[in-house]
Design a protein around this motif. Structure first.
Motif, PDB file in Angstrom:
ATOM      1  N   LEU A   1       0.829  -1.204   0.000  1.00  0.00           N
ATOM      2  CA  LEU A   1       0.000   0.000   0.000  1.00  0.00           C
ATOM      3  C   LEU A   1       0.865   1.256   0.000  1.00  0.00           C
ATOM      4  O   LEU A   1       0.430   2.312  -0.443  1.00  0.00           O
ATOM      5  N   ARG A   2       2.097   1.129   0.503  1.00  0.00           N
ATOM      6  CA  ARG A   2       3.030   2.256   0.416  1.00  0.00           C
ATOM      7  C   ARG A   2       3.147   2.730  -1.023  1.00  0.00           C
ATOM      8  O   ARG A   2       3.221   3.932  -1.301  1.00  0.00           O
ATOM      9  N   TYR A   3       3.168   1.755  -1.948  1.00  0.00           N
ATOM     10  CA  TYR A   3       3.328   2.100  -3.354  1.00  0.00           C
ATOM     11  C   TYR A   3       1.998   2.473  -4.006  1.00  0.00           C
ATOM     12  O   TYR A   3       1.930   3.442  -4.763  1.00  0.00           O
ATOM     13  N   THR A   4       0.952   1.678  -3.729  1.00  0.00           N
ATOM     14  CA  THR A   4      -0.310   1.939  -4.403  1.00  0.00           C
ATOM     15  C   THR A   4      -0.947   3.246  -3.926  1.00  0.00           C
ATOM     16  O   THR A   4      -1.468   4.022  -4.731  1.00  0.00           O
ATOM     17  N   ILE A   5      -0.901   3.499  -2.606  1.00  0.00           N
ATOM     18  CA  ILE A   5      -1.439   4.769  -2.112  1.00  0.00           C
ATOM     19  C   ILE A   5      -0.551   5.925  -2.578  1.00  0.00           C
ATOM     20  O   ILE A   5      -1.043   6.984  -2.977  1.00  0.00           O
ATOM     21  N   SER A   6       0.756   5.715  -2.539  1.00  0.00           N
ATOM     22  CA  SER A   6       1.678   6.749  -3.029  1.00  0.00           C
ATOM     23  C   SER A   6       1.397   7.074  -4.483  1.00  0.00           C
ATOM     24  O   SER A   6       1.352   8.233  -4.890  1.00  0.00           O
TER      25      SER A   6
END
Length: 423
Positions: free
Chosen positions: A368-373
């Motif tokens: 989610l660090r990547y997808t939300i980012s």
């Protein structure tokens, strides 16, 4: 741990994913320019945000499915799904038919399938590799991706402008072939669960209830929650590699001398300059990931996480203060050093926190660090219209400092919990 000692699953994935990533990076870095030109900067940024909302949902669902239905099954379905998405994108960019709207929808669909693939692939590594070797194996996979980041943009800079249809078609074929290879040559690695968490009455909504229940357990893990928050903030920096940076360089780098000898000179501008700087990033990562990962093992993890965010911030300031190609090359070197420090440690840290039976979901939640980012990061493109490039870079710089603070809090919480468990 040498590659020849790896499980066959990992060997097949390493080479199959390398081929897929090379074709992907031949066109992906230039898509933000394509969408900005087709829709305008403000609209393109908002559309990219919208597309990532679906990727966030798919990411969580993908982790759940990886634990319940298997790593292999989810990876095969995802690879083939990406193949069909790129096939639709190529059709929308063909010599006979042009549709930016269809192309964008296909791009969004490819992102969704990619979000299904990621947690299963990461959990498979944790299933097959002992904890002491995981950071090294993750680093090698990361190196493989960045070899693609070197080769892909260089080839893309040559072919993308005139052969976008052919590149997208090649990506579709390679993704489908990867799905077939994974189906034929790999085995399932998901740990056998003693009891099923699905309801015996088989009602569809029990699937969702159990999924949200499991993710609620993860959210209550304070250390892990801080890890995600810090990662999302830091992600606003490294996600700009294929969002803000190409648009910025296209606007500020115009036919500059890169090299000159007497009357001869090699000039770059716009997309060419960005492709070169991106290739630099990939080359440095490919050459130095394993070396820097081993070097960081000599230091306290907390210091590496915090320092990485601070160095990201420094690189942003450097980018904002120069339009000179060699200054941008220097800024990218600093940016890459920040990236390398966390390359192996991030995934290894997740595997420390994740219970064996929930690895897929922990890796999904971690990504989610990547997808939300990636959901928030495209706002930087319309921000350049609203407040200008300098202020946009400065806002991102402040977010990196906030990220460093949350990483410090994360380790404070982690060490506190470790002391409790030890007593």
């Amino acid at each position: 741990m040498r590659i020849r000692d790896w499980d066959m699953n990992l060997k097949v994935r390493l080479f199959g994913e390398a081929a897929m990533n090379i074709t992907y990076w031949m066109f992906f870095p230039f898509l933000s320019i394509y969408f900005a030109e087709e829709f305008g900067k403000s609209k393109a940024g908002l559309l990219l945000v919208f597309s990532q909302i679906f990727a966030v949902a798919a990411n969580l669902l993908g982790g759940y499915c990886a634990d319940r239905f298997g790593r292999k099954r989810m990876m095969v379905l995802s690879a083939i799904g990406q193949g069909f998405s790129f096939l639709a994108f190529s059709a929308a960019s063909s010599p006979w038919f042009q549709s930016p709207i269809l192309g964008f929808a296909a791009f969004a669909a490819a992102g969704v399938f990619g979000s299904f693939y990621w947690p299963a692939s990461q959990a498979m590594v944790a299933d097959l590799v002992e904890e002491k070797h995981r950071s090294q194996v993750f680093a090698i996979f990361y190196t493989s991706i960045n070899i693609a980041v070197v080769i892909g943009p260089i080839l893309g800079g040559i072919f993308y402008a005139h052969y976008r249809f052919q590149l997208l078609l090649a990506a579709a074929i390679v993704c489908m072939m990867l799905g077939i290879i994974l189906a034929k040559l790999t085995k399932e690695t998901v740990p056998v669960q003693k009891t099923s968490t699905l309801s015996v009455d088989g009602k569809w909504y029990y699937f969702l209830i159990n999924q949200f229940r499991d993710y609620a357990i993860i959210v209550r893990d304070k250390t892990f929650l801080l890890f995600i928050v810090a990662g999302v903030l830091a992600g606003q920096t490294f996600m700009q590699l294929d969002l803000l940076f190409p648009v910025y360089m296209k606007d500020v780098v115009h036919n500059q001398n890169l090299l000159s000898f007497g009357d001869w000179s090699f000039k770059v501008g716009g997309e060419q300059a960005f492709g070169m700087v991106l290739a630099e990033n990939g080359l440095l990562v490919a050459l130095l990931t394993v070396i820097v990962t081993k070097w960081t093992a000599n230091f306290n993890e907390r210091n590496i996480f915090v320092f990485s965010s601070v160095v990201y911030g420094v690189s942003l300031i450097l980018f904002s203060q120069t339009q000179w190609i060699w200054g941008l090359i220097l800024a990218m070197a600093v940016f890459t050093f920040a990236e390398l420090m966390g390359a192996g440690l991030q995934q290894s840290f997740v595997s420390k926190l994740a219970p064996e039976h929930m690895r897929g979901q922990y890796f999904a939640a971690a990504s989610l660090r990547y997808t939300i980012s990636r959901t928030i990061a495209p706002l930087s493109i319309p921000m350049t219209v609203w407040i200008g490039y300098n202020w946009t870079f400065f806002v991102l710089f402040l977010l990196t400092l906030l990220s460093a603070f949350f990483y410090w809090l994360m380790f404070y919480s982690f060490e506190k919990e470790s002391i409790k468990l030890g007593s």
